[in-house]
Design a protein around this motif. Structure first.
Motif, PDB file in Angstrom:
ATOM      1  N   UNK A 275       0.794  -1.191   0.074  1.00 48.18           N
ATOM      2  CA  UNK A 275       0.011   0.020  -0.023  1.00 48.18           C
ATOM      3  C   UNK A 275       0.932   1.225  -0.120  1.00 48.18           C
ATOM      4  N   UNK A 276       0.643   2.036  -1.000  1.00 51.52           N
ATOM      5  CA  UNK A 276       1.589   3.539  -1.246  1.00 51.52           C
ATOM      6  C   UNK A 276       1.331   4.241   0.192  1.00 51.52           C
ATOM      7  N   UNK A 277       2.312   5.171   0.510  1.00 48.88           N
ATOM      8  CA  UNK A 277       2.152   6.012   1.682  1.00 48.88           C
ATOM      9  C   UNK A 277       0.950   7.221   1.282  1.00 48.88           C
ATOM     10  N   UNK A 278       1.022   7.524  -0.003  1.00 52.02           N
ATOM     11  CA  UNK A 278      -0.005   8.463  -0.263  1.00 52.02           C
ATOM     12  C   UNK A 278      -1.459   8.125  -0.061  1.00 52.02           C
ATOM     13  N   UNK A 279      -1.587   6.796   0.164  1.00 56.65           N
ATOM     14  CA  UNK A 279      -3.048   6.396   0.187  1.00 56.65           C
ATOM     15  C   UNK A 279      -3.623   6.119   1.674  1.00 56.65           C
ATOM     16  N   UNK A 280      -4.013   7.104   2.049  1.00 56.16           N
ATOM     17  CA  UNK A 280      -4.882   7.283   3.400  1.00 56.16           C
ATOM     18  C   UNK A 280      -5.823   6.438   3.641  1.00 56.16           C
ATOM     19  N   UNK A 281      -6.127   6.241   5.022  1.00 54.54           N
ATOM     20  CA  UNK A 281      -7.429   5.393   5.464  1.00 54.54           C
ATOM     21  C   UNK A 281      -8.795   6.092   4.757  1.00 54.54           C
ATOM     22  N   UNK A 282      -8.788   7.530   4.527  1.00 55.48           N
ATOM     23  CA  UNK A 282      -9.906   8.145   3.794  1.00 55.48           C
ATOM     24  C   UNK A 282     -10.257   7.689   2.651  1.00 55.48           C
ATOM     25  N   UNK A 283      -9.398   7.237   1.788  1.00 57.13           N
ATOM     26  CA  UNK A 283      -9.298   7.005   0.430  1.00 57.13           C
ATOM     27  C   UNK A 283      -9.519   5.425   0.243  1.00 57.13           C
ATOM     28  N   UNK A 284      -9.434   4.748   0.992  1.00 53.94           N
ATOM     29  CA  UNK A 284      -9.247   3.201   0.634  1.00 53.94           C
ATOM     30  C   UNK A 284     -10.515   2.634   0.313  1.00 53.94           C
ATOM     31  N   UNK A 285     -11.657   3.378   0.553  1.00 56.45           N
ATOM     32  CA  UNK A 285     -12.999   3.061   0.178  1.00 56.45           C
ATOM     33  C   UNK A 285     -13.064   3.003  -1.410  1.00 56.45           C
ATOM     34  N   UNK A 286     -11.990   4.040  -2.109  1.00 58.30           N
ATOM     35  CA  UNK A 286     -12.092   3.932  -3.543  1.00 58.30           C
ATOM     36  C   UNK A 286     -11.739   2.536  -4.341  1.00 58.30           C
ATOM     37  N   UNK A 287     -10.933   1.788  -3.486  1.00 56.76           N
ATOM     38  CA  UNK A 287     -10.641   0.362  -3.941  1.00 56.76           C
ATOM     39  C   UNK A 287     -11.434  -0.647  -3.239  1.00 56.76           C
ATOM     40  N   UNK A 288     -12.516  -0.237  -2.695  1.00 55.01           N
ATOM     41  CA  UNK A 288     -13.706  -1.194  -2.129  1.00 55.01           C
ATOM     42  C   UNK A 288     -13.181  -1.849  -0.946  1.00 55.01           C
ATOM     43  N   UNK A 289     -12.527  -1.181  -0.060  1.00 56.29           N
ATOM     44  CA  UNK A 289     -12.219  -1.622   1.266  1.00 56.29           C
ATOM     45  C   UNK A 289     -13.526  -1.288   2.193  1.00 56.29           C
ATOM     46  N   UNK A 290     -14.187  -2.187   2.916  1.00 58.51           N
ATOM     47  CA  UNK A 290     -15.202  -1.968   3.601  1.00 58.51           C
ATOM     48  C   UNK A 290     -15.141  -2.868   4.919  1.00 58.51           C
ATOM     49  N   UNK A 291     -15.253  -2.027   6.122  1.00 55.87           N
ATOM     50  CA  UNK A 291     -15.188  -2.930   7.518  1.00 55.87           C
ATOM     51  C   UNK A 291     -15.690  -1.937   8.418  1.00 55.87           C
TER      52      UNK A 291
END
Length: 319
Positions: free
Chosen positions: A131-147
């Motif tokens: 996971x890249x450093x620029x990919x913060x938690x607020x953006x992971x929903x854009x790659x369909x991470x749901x929990x």
């Protein structure tokens, strides 16, 4: 008659598709209680690799393989639910791997409450590269991470579901007219239109049906290397703006002055050489700054689609 139907729509991704199907052959729910429908949207699939893959799956008794020539994810999903023989339709991405209890827990969610319209579940990432450093938690929903954690329950109003693991009552799909073919991905991902699930969920919200979240109905979902680039996220942000505008133009056009202010504030936060269009695509490793860049791209796309209507005469620094 099966109790529930699993629909996988695929487009020239046969290697990952095989893993998804394999996960469905290992479910705790007996295979005579659910069906699997593969909707192959790959061009010339019937005479290409798709024909071979279909033969490979012939030993799976509860699986039906369908070639669909009309392009578009939404259309493929509609073909799937119309062919389904059960009252519940579960959509699984072709690059997702279902947990062994997935089908059973989706069915459990539908049967635990009255008038369930949609069921969502946990989606854990399989990172193809770190996971890249620029990919913060607020953006992971854009790659369909749901929990959303917790237990089986009626979903809170702020809890959203992703298409990699989403299920609908068939009667809801029928009443809503299925997925909008004006929205949704086309061409294997070149066109990043979305919101086809959101439109259906809005239909659920406005009806007597309820939304249910079951964390036990979980899948693992591949996050491909090609999606873990800043360019892909920029494209994703622009296409999200286009999707929102297409779904509800009047809502998207609200607060255009605030969108313009967001862009100006973002550009003014940058070094002077980036205080222009280059500021919308310069590389940054800072997660917060990159998130702001994406919001500025979104705002700029909305303003462009709206034709900057109503912004004439707004002076710098004034609203």
């Amino acid at each position: 008659m099966p109790l529930i139907s699993v629909v996988i729509c695929t487009y020239n991704r046969y290697e990952v598709l095989k893993k998804a199907v394999n996960s469905l052959t290992q479910q705790t729910l007996d295979d005579d209680k659910f069906e699997i429908l593969i909707i192959d949207n790959t061009p010339n699939a019937e005479t290409g690799e798709g024909a071979s893959v279909k033969r490979d799956f012939e030993s799976i008794k509860n699986l039906t393989y369908v070639f669909e020539k009309t392009p578009g994810l939404s259309n493929a999903r509609n073909v799937g639910y119309k062919l389904a023989k059960s009252p519940y339709i579960s959509y699984l991405d072709d690059d997702a791997i279902a947990s062994q209890v997935w089908v059973e827990e989706v069915l459990n969610a539908f049967e635990s409450f009255d008038n369930v319209g949609v069921v969502g579940g946990r989606i854990a990432p399989i990172w193809e590269i770190p996971r890249p450093s620029w990919l913060g938690d607020a953006l992971v929903g854009n790659v369909s991470v749901v929990d959303w954690g917790g237990e089986l329950r009626v979903a809170d109003s702020n809890e959203w579901f992703a298409g990699a693991n989403i299920s609908f009552a068939k009667k809801v799909l029928e009443a809503a007219g299925g997925f909008s073919t004006n929205l949704g991905r086309k061409g294997g991902g070149q066109v990043l239109l979305s919101n086809e699930e959101s439109e259906l969920i809005n239909f659920v919200k406005q009806s007597e049906y309820i939304e249910v979240y079951n964390p036990k109905a979980s899948v693992d979902h591949l996050v491909e290397k090609k999606r873990l680039t800043r360019d892909w996220f920029r494209r994703r942000s622009a296409w999200q703006a286009a999707s929102d505008f297409m779904m509800n133009p009047s809502e998207a056009e609200k607060n255009l002055a605030d969108q313009l202010t967001n862009i100006k504030d973002y550009l003014c936060s940058l070094p002077p050489r980036y205080r222009n269009l280059q500021g919308l695509y310069f590389a940054t490793d800072d997660a917060g700054e990159f998130q702001w860049q994406l919001s500025a791209i979104y705002a700029n796309t909305i303003l462009t689609l709206a034709g900057f209507d109503g912004l004439e005469g707004i002076e710098d620094g004034k609203e």
